[in-house]
Design a protein around this motif. Structure first.
Motif, PDB file in Angstrom:
ATOM      1  N   LYS A   1       3.836  12.542   5.341  1.00 46.53           N
ATOM      2  CA  LYS A   1       3.960  11.083   5.264  1.00 46.53           C
ATOM      3  C   LYS A   1       3.214  10.524   4.065  1.00 46.53           C
ATOM      4  O   LYS A   1       2.069  10.870   3.825  1.00 46.53           O
ATOM      5  CB  LYS A   1       3.392  10.449   6.542  1.00 46.53           C
TER       6      LYS A   1
ATOM      7  N   GLU B   1       9.170  -6.200  -0.191  1.00 46.77           N
ATOM      8  CA  GLU B   1       8.873  -5.413   1.009  1.00 46.77           C
ATOM      9  C   GLU B   1      10.180  -5.084   1.720  1.00 46.77           C
ATOM     10  O   GLU B   1      10.731  -5.923   2.427  1.00 46.77           O
ATOM     11  CB  GLU B   1       7.947  -6.218   1.936  1.00 46.77           C
TER      12      GLU B   1
ATOM     13  N   TYR C   1       3.422  -4.294  13.615  1.00 47.34           N
ATOM     14  CA  TYR C   1       2.258  -3.824  14.388  1.00 47.34           C
ATOM     15  C   TYR C   1       1.358  -5.030  14.708  1.00 47.34           C
ATOM     16  O   TYR C   1       0.881  -5.186  15.834  1.00 47.34           O
ATOM     17  CB  TYR C   1       1.418  -2.809  13.598  1.00 47.34           C
TER      18      TYR C   1
HETATM   19  P1  ADP Z   1       5.170   1.368   2.740  1.00 46.62           P
HETATM   20  O1  ADP Z   1       6.127   2.353   3.331  1.00 46.62           O
HETATM   21  O2  ADP Z   1       5.718   0.607   1.568  1.00 46.62           O
HETATM   22  O3  ADP Z   1       3.824   1.946   2.433  1.00 46.62           O
HETATM   23  P2  ADP Z   1       5.185   0.105   5.370  1.00 46.62           P
HETATM   24  O4  ADP Z   1       4.496  -1.134   5.867  1.00 46.62           O
HETATM   25  O5  ADP Z   1       6.641   0.222   5.650  1.00 46.62           O
HETATM   26  O6  ADP Z   1       4.880   0.216   3.816  1.00 46.62           O
HETATM   27  O7  ADP Z   1       4.491   1.394   6.017  1.00 46.62           O
HETATM   28  C1  ADP Z   1       3.203   1.774   5.698  1.00 46.62           C
HETATM   29  C2  ADP Z   1       2.687   2.690   6.774  1.00 46.62           C
HETATM   30  O8  ADP Z   1       1.595   3.457   6.249  1.00 46.62           O
HETATM   31  C3  ADP Z   1       2.143   1.951   7.958  1.00 46.62           C
HETATM   32  O9  ADP Z   1       2.306   2.763   9.100  1.00 46.62           O
HETATM   33  C4  ADP Z   1       0.660   1.787   7.579  1.00 46.62           C
HETATM   34  O10 ADP Z   1      -0.162   1.559   8.674  1.00 46.62           O
HETATM   35  C5  ADP Z   1       0.385   3.115   6.942  1.00 46.62           C
HETATM   36  N1  ADP Z   1      -0.723   3.113   5.970  1.00 46.62           N
HETATM   37  C6  ADP Z   1      -0.707   2.694   4.688  1.00 46.62           C
HETATM   38  N2  ADP Z   1      -1.921   2.883   4.109  1.00 46.62           N
HETATM   39  C7  ADP Z   1      -2.722   3.438   5.042  1.00 46.62           C
HETATM   40  C8  ADP Z   1      -4.096   3.883   5.067  1.00 46.62           C
HETATM   41  N3  ADP Z   1      -4.878   3.787   4.009  1.00 46.62           N
HETATM   42  N4  ADP Z   1      -4.567   4.420   6.224  1.00 46.62           N
HETATM   43  C9  ADP Z   1      -3.764   4.520   7.311  1.00 46.62           C
HETATM   44  N5  ADP Z   1      -2.485   4.118   7.358  1.00 46.62           N
HETATM   45  C10 ADP Z   1      -1.953   3.581   6.241  1.00 46.62           C
END
Ligand code: ADP
Length: 494
Positions: free
Chosen positions: A15, A390, A398
């Motif tokens: 991920k 976005e 969430y």
């Molecule tokens: P993107 O895919 O553009 O990063 P999204 O909001 O669709 O944005 O998804 C981001 C995901 O990654 C979410 O589940 C978010 O909580 C997680 N995330 C991003 N940065 C972090 C971090 N530093 N620590 C934990 N989870 C993170």
């Protein structure tokens, strides 16, 4: 239906962003509805082979004019229904995937051989199906790393077991297109006339995403509003013309969230579960969050949270600098605490460290932490997402689920999921602004903080309204099924 997801990311295996969450949650929701879903993914170095089962025999994949040998592993997707588990296949190749990083590492953010790594992967998808003698009705490819599967299907593979396979290409982020030197094209084993007819050509470079947009039977993206925006100049990243041309084949289906993981009633990362009926656990989460970030334990002060990839797309650049509107002036002028969890580009990380050292009510944690991301969602009063664009965004959903009010830019999936506060009627679920400027962020945050101190009843009612929203995958999975059912390679949609 038989559905094959071709992807470079899927939780819990690999991920970097929302793509990984979407692929796995959607697969589980489809399996729950009784469909046969399988996922294929590279076996990155970080995925421990210990928990996987190896398929017998090596697999020869045609790429680069020769045959490249790989191993295949398989595991059930955690969380998928026991009676109808989602199989995840892992394509193992030491030279391409036996290294740290999915697309790159800090010293080399985009591996030089990425076009070959993902060309090999996309070819391997077809060989895998032949190997296990399982052919999908729908090949569902995600983002540029899997785009070539739709090209291979259209130009050469649509025969034998794939004669009736249709392809759907989903855009999770149009900002990443996989543009490389066309010197890499030979690796696809496709003739040069296909380079032009499939639409790889991009100012004398090779654009993998563009070829996917032109080759897939149907296209989708992860929110209705982003589907519209990407057909406009501003968020089209030069693909708006193609998407307008294909608008009849192009739809937006809102992502859901994994309610087994993101649910304040059952969240193991919160000190105490909570629900709309008993919000005392939210106060406990706030206290724990303040403690975790070294902030004074004050239940009354408004607390703003952020969890994000640290990159220009997320609008974090607007928070930096000494100007009116930046995080520095927000934290100086307003009675609030500000916590941010993020990792990404070095310049952002440095700015955050600098802000943390200068402001007593601003705390940044640089890094990736599943646990802390849950605590920030649960413990904050507001959640800030000033995104430049976005596609869908998960964090605002969430936040709504956790009774945390989102403060978001009016763009993409944020506009589809958050409803602006109306202080006359009290309606809404969050706070929105149009322009991505430090001043807009400052003014909207100021408005939210003002409401927190002066319109507390309306704020509490908004929390409950957000918590009542249903963002589970069920609804969206049904929309995907309806789309899959409309797809047929013979319908001449491509
Ligand atoms: P993107 O895919 O553009 O990063 P999204 O909001 O669709 O944005 O998804 C981001 C995901 O990654 C979410 O589940 C978010 O909580 C997680 N995330 C991003 N940065 C972090 C971090 N530093 N620590 C934990 N989870 C993170």
């Amino acid at each position: 239906m038989k559905i094959l997801m071709a992807t470079s990311e899927a939780v819990p295996f690999a991920k970097t962003g929302g793509l990984a969450d979407t692929v796995s949650s959607l697969s589980i929701a489809l399996a729950d509805l009784g469909h046969e879903v399988r996922i294929v993914l590279p076996r990155y170095y970080g995925i421990d082979r210990g928990g996987l089962r190896q398929l017998e025999g090596a697999m020869g994949v045609h790429a680069g004019g020769g045959e490249v040998w790989s191993a295949v592993y398989v595991a059930d997707l955690p969380g998928s229904p026991q009676k109808n588990p989602v199989a995840v296949y892992f394509i193992d190749h030491e030279q391409f995937f036996g290294r740290d990083g999915i697309y790159g590492v800090p010293a080399e953010p985009d591996f030089l051989d990425n076009p070959r790594r993902f060309t090999f992967f996309c070819r391997a998808v077809f060989q895998l199906c032949r190997k296990v003698d399982w052919y999908p009705d729908v090949l569902h490819a995600h983002d540029w790393p899997a785009a070539l599967t739709t090209v291979f299907l259209k130009f050469g593979e649509r025969n034998g077991g794939f004669a009736h396979t249709a392809s759907l290409f989903t855009i999770h982020n149009l900002g990443y297109q996989g543009i490389y030197s066309k010197d890499n094209y030979y690796y696809t084993n496709l003739d040069w006339d296909i380079f032009y007819s499939a639409g790889f050509d991009d100012w004398n470079m090779m654009n993998l995403l563009k070829a996917g947009l032109l080759s897939a039977d149907k296209l989708s993206t992860v929110s209705p509003n982003y589907a519209w925006e990407t057909q406009m100049g501003q968020h089209g990243f030069r693909m708006d013309g193609i998407l307008r041309n294909r608008s009849k084949d192009y739809s937006g289906i809102l992502n859901g969230i994994d309610t087994a993981v993101w649910n304040p009633k059952t969240d193991p990362f919160l000190p105490k579960p909570y629900s709309a009926e008993d919000m005392s656990g939210k106060a406990a989460a706030k206290e724990a969050l303040q403690r975790e970030f070294g902030l004074p334990g004050d239940p009354e002060v408004s607390l703003i949270g952020m969890v994000t990839r640290l990159t220009e797309q997320k609008g974090v650049g607007e928070l930096f600098g000494p100007t009116y509107g930046s995080a520095w002036s927000i934290c100086r002028d307003m009675n609030l605490q500000f916590v941010i969890l993020g990792s990404g580009e070095a310049w952002c990380e440095n700015e955050l460290r600098s802000l943390s050292s200068r402001l007593s009510n601003f705390k940044a944690r640089i890094g990736y932490s599943e646990r802390l991301s849950h605590l920030v969602e649960g413990g904050s009063d507001f959640f800030l997402m000033p995104s430049r664009y976005e596609p869908c965004g998960l964090n605002q959903m969430y936040s709504l689920t956790y009774g945390t009010l989102p403060i978001v830019r009016n763009t993409g999936g944020l506009a589809d999921t958050v409803e602006n506060f109306n202080q006359e009627t009290g309606s809404g679920t969050g706070f929105m602004f149009d322009d991505l400027t430090p001043q807009s962020i400052y003014n909207t945050l100021g408005w939210a903080v003002w409401a927190y101190y002066n319109r507390r009843e309306q704020v509490e009612a908004m929390r409950l309204r957000g918590m009542a929203r249903d963002f589970s995958w069920k609804k969206s999975a049904k929309k995907y099924i309806a789309l899959y059912e409309r797809m047929s390679p013979a319908s001449g949609s491509s």
